[in-house]
Motif scaffolding. Sequence first.
Motif, PDB file in Angstrom:
ATOM      1  N   TYR A  58      28.197  43.234  41.656  1.00 49.69           N
ATOM      2  CA  TYR A  58      29.389  42.810  42.398  1.00 49.69           C
ATOM      3  C   TYR A  58      29.457  41.286  42.456  1.00 49.69           C
ATOM      4  O   TYR A  58      30.522  40.688  42.278  1.00 49.69           O
ATOM      5  CB  TYR A  58      29.350  43.400  43.807  1.00 49.69           C
ATOM      6  CG  TYR A  58      30.563  43.049  44.642  1.00 49.69           C
ATOM      7  CD1 TYR A  58      31.726  43.816  44.565  1.00 49.69           C
ATOM      8  CD2 TYR A  58      30.549  41.948  45.492  1.00 49.69           C
ATOM      9  CE1 TYR A  58      32.845  43.490  45.325  1.00 49.69           C
ATOM     10  CE2 TYR A  58      31.653  41.611  46.256  1.00 49.69           C
ATOM     11  CZ  TYR A  58      32.800  42.397  46.168  1.00 49.69           C
ATOM     12  OH  TYR A  58      33.911  42.072  46.918  1.00 49.69           O
ATOM     13  N   ALA A  59      28.329  40.643  42.707  1.00 49.96           N
ATOM     14  CA  ALA A  59      28.292  39.179  42.796  1.00 49.96           C
ATOM     15  C   ALA A  59      28.799  38.538  41.516  1.00 49.96           C
ATOM     16  O   ALA A  59      29.499  37.510  41.545  1.00 49.96           O
ATOM     17  CB  ALA A  59      26.868  38.717  43.093  1.00 49.96           C
ATOM     18  N   ASP A  60      28.458  39.150  40.387  1.00 46.74           N
ATOM     19  CA  ASP A  60      28.878  38.635  39.090  1.00 46.74           C
ATOM     20  C   ASP A  60      30.350  38.934  38.835  1.00 46.74           C
ATOM     21  O   ASP A  60      31.135  38.034  38.505  1.00 46.74           O
ATOM     22  CB  ASP A  60      28.008  39.257  38.000  1.00 46.74           C
ATOM     23  CG  ASP A  60      28.229  38.635  36.633  1.00 46.74           C
ATOM     24  OD1 ASP A  60      28.634  37.450  36.576  1.00 46.74           O
ATOM     25  OD2 ASP A  60      27.988  39.309  35.626  1.00 46.74           O
ATOM     26  N   ALA A  61      30.748  40.188  39.026  1.00 49.15           N
ATOM     27  CA  ALA A  61      32.104  40.622  38.680  1.00 49.15           C
ATOM     28  C   ALA A  61      33.168  39.985  39.568  1.00 49.15           C
ATOM     29  O   ALA A  61      34.275  39.681  39.107  1.00 49.15           O
ATOM     30  CB  ALA A  61      32.198  42.140  38.760  1.00 49.15           C
ATOM     31  N   GLU A  62      32.832  39.788  40.837  1.00 54.23           N
ATOM     32  CA  GLU A  62      33.832  39.314  41.789  1.00 54.23           C
ATOM     33  C   GLU A  62      33.715  37.828  42.117  1.00 54.23           C
ATOM     34  O   GLU A  62      34.380  37.333  43.033  1.00 54.23           O
ATOM     35  CB  GLU A  62      33.733  40.136  43.075  1.00 54.23           C
ATOM     36  CG  GLU A  62      34.024  41.612  42.872  1.00 54.23           C
ATOM     37  CD  GLU A  62      35.411  41.852  42.290  1.00 54.23           C
ATOM     38  OE1 GLU A  62      36.392  41.386  42.906  1.00 54.23           O
ATOM     39  OE2 GLU A  62      35.499  42.487  41.215  1.00 54.23           O
ATOM     40  N   GLY A  63      32.871  37.108  41.385  1.00 54.70           N
ATOM     41  CA  GLY A  63      32.803  35.669  41.535  1.00 54.70           C
ATOM     42  C   GLY A  63      32.057  35.166  42.754  1.00 54.70           C
ATOM     43  O   GLY A  63      32.101  33.966  43.066  1.00 54.70           O
ATOM     44  N   VAL A  64      31.338  36.056  43.438  1.00 54.97           N
ATOM     45  CA  VAL A  64      30.603  35.624  44.629  1.00 54.97           C
ATOM     46  C   VAL A  64      29.490  34.656  44.252  1.00 54.97           C
ATOM     47  O   VAL A  64      29.265  33.646  44.928  1.00 54.97           O
ATOM     48  CB  VAL A  64      30.040  36.838  45.396  1.00 54.97           C
ATOM     49  CG1 VAL A  64      29.244  36.382  46.618  1.00 54.97           C
ATOM     50  CG2 VAL A  64      31.159  37.786  45.813  1.00 54.97           C
ATOM     51  N   ASP A 263      36.218  49.007  48.830  1.00 51.96           N
ATOM     52  CA  ASP A 263      36.569  48.349  47.571  1.00 51.96           C
ATOM     53  C   ASP A 263      35.316  47.770  46.919  1.00 51.96           C
ATOM     54  O   ASP A 263      35.084  47.942  45.715  1.00 51.96           O
ATOM     55  CB  ASP A 263      37.591  47.240  47.816  1.00 51.96           C
ATOM     56  CG  ASP A 263      38.965  47.786  48.170  1.00 51.96           C
ATOM     57  OD1 ASP A 263      39.253  48.951  47.836  1.00 51.96           O
ATOM     58  OD2 ASP A 263      39.750  47.042  48.795  1.00 51.96           O
ATOM     59  N   ALA A 264      34.503  47.080  47.726  1.00 52.32           N
ATOM     60  CA  ALA A 264      33.271  46.503  47.189  1.00 52.32           C
ATOM     61  C   ALA A 264      32.309  47.597  46.736  1.00 52.32           C
ATOM     62  O   ALA A 264      31.717  47.520  45.647  1.00 52.32           O
ATOM     63  CB  ALA A 264      32.601  45.619  48.236  1.00 52.32           C
ATOM     64  N   LEU A 265      32.152  48.638  47.552  1.00 56.41           N
ATOM     65  CA  LEU A 265      31.240  49.722  47.204  1.00 56.41           C
ATOM     66  C   LEU A 265      31.704  50.459  45.954  1.00 56.41           C
ATOM     67  O   LEU A 265      30.879  50.899  45.144  1.00 56.41           O
ATOM     68  CB  LEU A 265      31.115  50.694  48.377  1.00 56.41           C
ATOM     69  CG  LEU A 265      30.388  50.152  49.615  1.00 56.41           C
ATOM     70  CD1 LEU A 265      30.529  51.130  50.779  1.00 56.41           C
ATOM     71  CD2 LEU A 265      28.912  49.903  49.311  1.00 56.41           C
ATOM     72  N   SER A 266      33.008  50.585  45.776  1.00 55.38           N
ATOM     73  CA  SER A 266      33.532  51.273  44.587  1.00 55.38           C
ATOM     74  C   SER A 266      33.245  50.484  43.321  1.00 55.38           C
ATOM     75  O   SER A 266      32.959  51.068  42.265  1.00 55.38           O
ATOM     76  CB  SER A 266      35.044  51.498  44.741  1.00 55.38           C
ATOM     77  OG  SER A 266      35.321  52.403  45.789  1.00 55.38           O
ATOM     78  N   ILE A 267      33.316  49.158  43.419  1.00 61.17           N
ATOM     79  CA  ILE A 267      32.985  48.324  42.262  1.00 61.17           C
ATOM     80  C   ILE A 267      31.513  48.483  41.906  1.00 61.17           C
ATOM     81  O   ILE A 267      31.141  48.609  40.731  1.00 61.17           O
ATOM     82  CB  ILE A 267      33.339  46.851  42.557  1.00 61.17           C
ATOM     83  CG1 ILE A 267      34.862  46.686  42.611  1.00 61.17           C
ATOM     84  CG2 ILE A 267      32.737  45.927  41.499  1.00 61.17           C
ATOM     85  CD1 ILE A 267      35.313  45.340  43.136  1.00 61.17           C
TER      86      ILE A 267
END
Length: 362
Positions: A58-64, A263-267
Amino acid sequence: MTRATRISLKRFAYAPLSTVLVASALASSFSVAPAQAQERDEFSVCWSIYAGWMPWAYADAEGVIDKWADKYDIDIDIIQVNDYVESINQFTSGNVDGCAMTNMDALTIPAASGVDSTALIVGDYSNGNDGIVLKGSDDLADIEGREVNLVQFSVSHYLLARALESVDMTERDIETVNTSDADIVGLFSNDDVEAVTAWNPQLSAIADMADSNVVYTSEEIPGEILDMMVVNTDTLNDNPDLGHALVGAWYEIMGLMEAGDEDALSIMADAAGTDLEGYQDQLSATYLYTDPAEAIELMESQDLLDTMQRVAEFSFKHGLLGDTAPDPGVVGIETPSGMFGDENNVQLRFDPSFTTAYHDAQ
C-alpha cells in the motif's frame, strides 16, 4: 483463506549460509545501488507477500512512502520479491538497505552471516497464523510417537518445539518429516500422514479437511514469531532519515488499518491475491502493533530478550548459526533491556528510538 496457492509464503530460515554468500550473483534482477555505510539520499527496501507486510504494498502503490521520503529529501524504492528467502538474501548481500523478515530469520541469515542488522519496525506477531494439526485426536499430547510433516528449521519447526515443551516432550518424542509448504495441504489427505505443522493459508485449508484437529497455534506463544522491517545498521546510523521516513510511512498506514479503512485494506488484499474478506481473515490471526507505544513497550521489554534467547538456542541446536558456532550466543543480540550473546559480535539490534521519535511527535 482464499489466497491463491501460486503465492508462496516462505517464512523460513533454513537457507544454507552458502546460499546467502552467493546471493550477490542473483542481484541482476534488481536495479538498485548496493547498501553502503555512507551518507546517501537514495535507498531501497524489499518485502514479500504476508498478511503483516501488505502495508508496504500500500505504501508503494498509494504514494505514502514517497510522501515521507520527500519530507526528508530522500528517495526510497519499495521492491516486492516473490520468494521470501531470496528477499533476505538480497538484504544480506547488500543489494537492498532493508527487508521485511521474521525475528528468527533476521538472526539466522543476515546476522549469522556477519551483517549488522537493526530491527527498525516490529510490525506484528503471528497470533494463530501458524499451527499444529492432528488426525484422530484433539489432544496435543497424542502427537507422541507420530511423524510430523513440516518445513524443517522454519518458524513451523520453532512452533513445534515450543508446543512440545508445553506437554513436557522434546523432539525426541516425535519424528519430523521435511515437507514443502506447497505440498503440505495435499499430503494431509494421505492415510499415512497423521500430523502437520503449517502456516496460513495452508493451515486453514488443512483445518477444513476431514478428521483434522488444530491442537496448538502461535496464539499460545504471543510475541515470539515476530514480523519486522530490518535495516542495515551502518546504513541506518549514517542515514537516520531513512529510519524516520520508513517509520512515519508505516504508522500512517497503521492508522488506516486501525480505523478499518476498507479502501486501504482492499488495496492490500488485492496485492496479496485475495479479497477484502480473505485478507481480514488473515489479519484476524495476526496481531498488528498499530499503536507505536505498544511496539515500543515490546522492544523495551525483558520478554523480547527472553524470546530472542529461545530463538538463538533453537537455531544453534539445529545448526542455523553456522557449522562452527560454539554456542547459542555466538551472535550478539542487543535490546534496550539487555543483551544475549557475544557483546563483541553484536549483529542484531532492536532499536525503538525511531518509533519513539514518531510517537513523541504526534
